[in-house]
Design an enzyme around this catalytic site. Structure first.
Site, PDB file in Angstrom:
ATOM      1  N   ASP A  18     -78.459  21.587 -28.753  1.00 12.12           N
ATOM      2  CA  ASP A  18     -78.960  20.241 -28.980  1.00 12.12           C
ATOM      3  C   ASP A  18     -77.847  19.233 -28.659  1.00 12.12           C
ATOM      4  OD1 ASP A  18     -81.445  18.934 -30.724  1.00 12.12           O
ATOM      5  OD2 ASP A  18     -79.596  17.760 -30.780  1.00 12.12           O
ATOM      6  N   ASN A  51     -78.950   7.006 -24.947  1.00  9.04           N
ATOM      7  CA  ASN A  51     -80.083   6.213 -24.460  1.00  9.04           C
ATOM      8  C   ASN A  51     -79.908   4.731 -24.798  1.00  9.04           C
ATOM      9  OD1 ASN A  51     -81.815   7.905 -23.021  1.00  9.04           O
ATOM     10  ND2 ASN A  51     -82.664   8.780 -24.893  1.00  9.04           N
ATOM     11  N   HIS A  99     -82.425   4.738 -20.309  1.00  6.67           N
ATOM     12  CA  HIS A  99     -83.051   6.046 -20.091  1.00  6.67           C
ATOM     13  C   HIS A  99     -82.514   6.732 -18.845  1.00  6.67           C
ATOM     14  CE1 HIS A  99     -85.692   6.286 -23.471  1.00  6.67           C
ATOM     15  NE2 HIS A  99     -85.935   4.993 -23.337  1.00  6.67           N
ATOM     16  N   ASP A 149     -81.245  10.433 -18.723  1.00  4.87           N
ATOM     17  CA  ASP A 149     -81.702  11.434 -17.746  1.00  4.87           C
ATOM     18  C   ASP A 149     -80.515  12.095 -17.029  1.00  4.87           C
ATOM     19  OD1 ASP A 149     -84.250  10.859 -18.465  1.00  4.87           O
ATOM     20  OD2 ASP A 149     -84.837   9.886 -16.590  1.00  4.87           O
ATOM     21  N   GLU A 162     -83.984  16.533 -26.150  1.00  3.42           N
ATOM     22  CA  GLU A 162     -82.583  16.826 -25.787  1.00  3.42           C
ATOM     23  C   GLU A 162     -82.194  18.210 -26.275  1.00  3.42           C
ATOM     24  OE1 GLU A 162     -83.568  14.531 -28.045  1.00  3.42           O
ATOM     25  OE2 GLU A 162     -82.067  14.276 -29.641  1.00  3.42           O
TER      26      GLU A 162
END
Ligand SMILES: [Mg+2]
Length: 301
Positions: free
Chosen positions: A173, A181, A186, A190, A216
């Site tokens: 994680d 973010n 975003h 990404d 994530e």
């Protein structure tokens, strides 16, 4: 899609094979079998055929029986089959289609018909492969998705429960992903997901399955891998991620690992233990690897 499709030609008469090969060899990669047993062998072997042209009348094992066998085996059941045969009554054709063949070509072989019908089936096969691949992969990272992971894990666990073996699971994680973010948008998020996915998939062995499990969160299924090997591997991945700095963004991740217990443990339970270990890794300050407890701790609410 650019690779040539592979077609398996099956006929006990050499001149028929030569005739079919003459129509198809320019556009396709061809494999040849002259009896049913060989056809079944080649259907399972790389490169797995995209289409089988199957003669009906053959000694020992006829085309119908070969078709039934291929359709009953999970690893060959999705290969489309076209019967190529001199049996040309409506009844024969109906019977062949009922067995699961996608088409029926009658002898004598007419090259233009063979080429056209094969072309149609190859296009359909490539479209269905592309759809299947999309349904099993995460579009952003190109890793497998949760759906595929669970399907594959359940079959691996069932195999180990029956025959024994080792299987470990690693849950990863990304730490403070929400902040990434917030700070980088975003697109930044990404970038981080793709970079982490790259690290996870580049280090894996062929038998491992690397999946994006959720936002994530990633899961790796490590076949034939003990908890101590998984620990070592997780430590390497943890360190690689820490040194990634994709587009200068600092990234770390927390790891939970668990080994399947030989008492008939189910995948869901194994994964829940790994998830709990991730939770402990977060509590320990993140960017570390924690081994799961053998029992799931029941949290007080
Ligand atoms: Mg024959």
């Amino acid at each position: 899609m650019n690779d040539k499709a592979t077609i398996l030609l099956v006929d006990d008469t050499r001149t028929n094979i030569e005739l079919l090969a003459g129509c198809l060899q320019k556009h396709y990669n061809l494999k040849v079998a002259m009896d049913g047993k060989r056809c079944i062998e080649l259907a399972e072997r790389d490169p797995i055929p995209d289409l089988i042209l199957l003669d009906v009348i053959m000694p020992d094992m006829d085309g119908y029986e070969v078709c039934r066998t291929l359709k009953s085996n999970p690893s060959t059941k999705d290969i489309p089959i076209i019967f190529v045969t001199g049996k040309d009554s409506d009844k024969d054709e109906e019977f062949g289609l009922q067995l699961g063949a996608v088409d029926y070509i009658t002898k004598p072989i007419r090259p233009a018909i063979v080429t056209a019908r094969v072309g149609t089936q190859i296009i359909l096969k490539q479209q269905s492969d592309a759809l299947r691949s999309m349904a099993l992969h995460d579009q952003l990272t190109r890793l497998f998705n949760r759906h595929y992971l669970i399907e594959a894990a359940n079959s691996k666990v069932a195999r180990i429960t029956r025959h024994g073996g080792t299987l470990s699971v690693m849950m990863i994680d990304i730490d403070y992903f929400k902040l990434v973010n917030d700070q980088f948008g975003h697109q930044g998020g990404d970038t981080v997901l793709k970079a982490v996915a790259n690290v996870l998939s580049s280090a894996n062995r062929k038998e491992d399955i690397v999946a994006r499990f959720g936002g994530e969160e990633f899961v790796i299924l490590l076949d034939h891998c003990s908890i101590s090997d998984a620990d070592e591997k997780a430590e390497q991945l943890r360190s690689s991620i820490e040194h990634l700095l994709p587009e200068g963004i600092s990234v770390t991740a927390s790891f939970g690992i668990a080994e399947l217990q030989p008492d008939g443990e189910e995948f869901e339970h194994l994964l829940a233990r790994a998830d709990q270990a991730v939770y402990l890794a977060k509590e320990k300050g993140r960017n570390c690897v924690v081994q799961a407890e053998k029992e799931l701790e029941v949290k007080e609410s």
